[in-house]
Design an enzyme around this catalytic site. Structure first.
Site, PDB file in Angstrom:
ATOM      1  N   CYS A 209       0.837  -1.200   0.000  1.00 43.49           N
ATOM      2  CA  CYS A 209       0.000   0.000   0.000  1.00 43.49           C
ATOM      3  C   CYS A 209       0.876   1.257   0.000  1.00 43.49           C
ATOM      4  CB  CYS A 209      -0.965  -0.030   1.185  1.00 43.49           C
ATOM      5  SG  CYS A 209      -2.389   1.074   1.004  1.00 43.49           S
TER       6      CYS A 209
ATOM      7  N   HIS B 222      -3.333  -5.752   1.203  1.00 39.42           N
ATOM      8  CA  HIS B 222      -2.625  -5.931   2.471  1.00 39.42           C
ATOM      9  C   HIS B 222      -2.531  -7.407   2.880  1.00 39.42           C
ATOM     10  CE1 HIS B 222      -2.381  -1.699   3.963  1.00 39.42           C
ATOM     11  NE2 HIS B 222      -3.411  -1.534   3.145  1.00 39.42           N
TER      12      HIS B 222
ATOM     13  N   GLU C 164      -0.606  -8.690   5.061  1.00 39.63           N
ATOM     14  CA  GLU C 164      -0.387  -8.780   6.507  1.00 39.63           C
ATOM     15  C   GLU C 164      -1.696  -8.748   7.287  1.00 39.63           C
ATOM     16  OE1 GLU C 164      -0.803  -4.413   5.876  1.00 39.63           O
ATOM     17  OE2 GLU C 164       0.027  -6.104   4.756  1.00 39.63           O
TER      18      GLU C 164
END
EC number: 6.3.5.3
Length: 228
Positions: free
Chosen positions: A86, A195, A197
């Site tokens: 991002c 994302h 994560e």
């Protein structure tokens, strides 16, 4: 393997990155502040999402001049894996470590939702744990994720198999050719808007993103065993 999570003023996904590496993979990881002058001792570099320096001027434009970015460039040139997610992707573009630029979403609105991605290239150090053309679900959260590049750059990306992830089905932000993630020509720097994560635990809705981090570790270990 030891990771550095780079923290800029305005980063807000650094804790997620740290959790993914330490708690889900069991690897070493440290937060590294933006003004550090060395990344010696780290095997992988992670640039998290957020709003570095408030996204003033352009997303990633100020962070690109942070002291640590000189060291990130050195790490990339040395062949170490560098992952920017991002805002981290935006910073890598501004730093010239990846080609192209990021524009505002076509809707001109911030978008936060899970999206489907297709693994276009699974022969990278970031995607080797996936099957080619595998469809995964990973969340996005951005207002400026509309990837753009000129025709020559796009041709090079395709010729060198640098496009790793594309949006599957619906393109949420208008990115050229549905691009969601690309590498540099060398293949050791990956930038992606979704994302991973935030998709490492089934309790949080899915773990499709965890294989990106597993791929980094397995490829690093394989390379170091070969070179030992």
């Amino acid at each position: 393997m030891k990771f550095a999570v780079i923290v800029f003023p305005g980063s807000n996904c650094d804790v997620d990155m740290f959790h993914a590496v330490k708690d889900e993979l069991g690897e070493e990881v440290e937060y590294v502040w933006h003004d550090t002058d060395s990344l010696e001792g780290f095997d992988g570099i992670l640039l998290p999402g957020g709003f570095s320096y408030g996204d003033y001027l352009r997303t990633g434009a100020i962070a690109r001049f942070s002291n640590v970015m000189k060291e990130v460039v050195k790490a990339a040139e040395a062949g170490k894996p560098v992952l920017g997610v991002c805002n981290g992707f935006q910073i890598l573009l501004e730093a010239g470590l990846l080609p192209g630029a990021m524009r505002r979403n076509e809707s001109l609105k911030f978008i936060c939702k899970p999206v489907e991605l297709q693994v276009v290239n699974n022969r990278t150090m970031f995607s080797s744990e996936y099957d080619v053309n595998e469809v995964i679900t990973v969340p996005i959260a951005h207002g400026e994720g509309n990837y753009y590049c000129d025709e020559k750059t796009l041709a090079n990306l395709k010729a060198n198999n640098q496009i790793v992830f594309t949006y599957n089905g619906t393109n949420p932000n208008g990115s050229l050719e549905n691009i969601a993630g690309i590498t540099n020509e060398k293949g050791n720097v990956l930038g992606m808007m979704p994302h991973p994560e935030r998709a490492v635990d089934e309790l949080l809705g899915g773990a499709d993103g965890l294989k990106i981090f597993k791929s980094i570790v397995s490829q690093w270990r394989e390379a170091n065993v070969v070179n030992a």
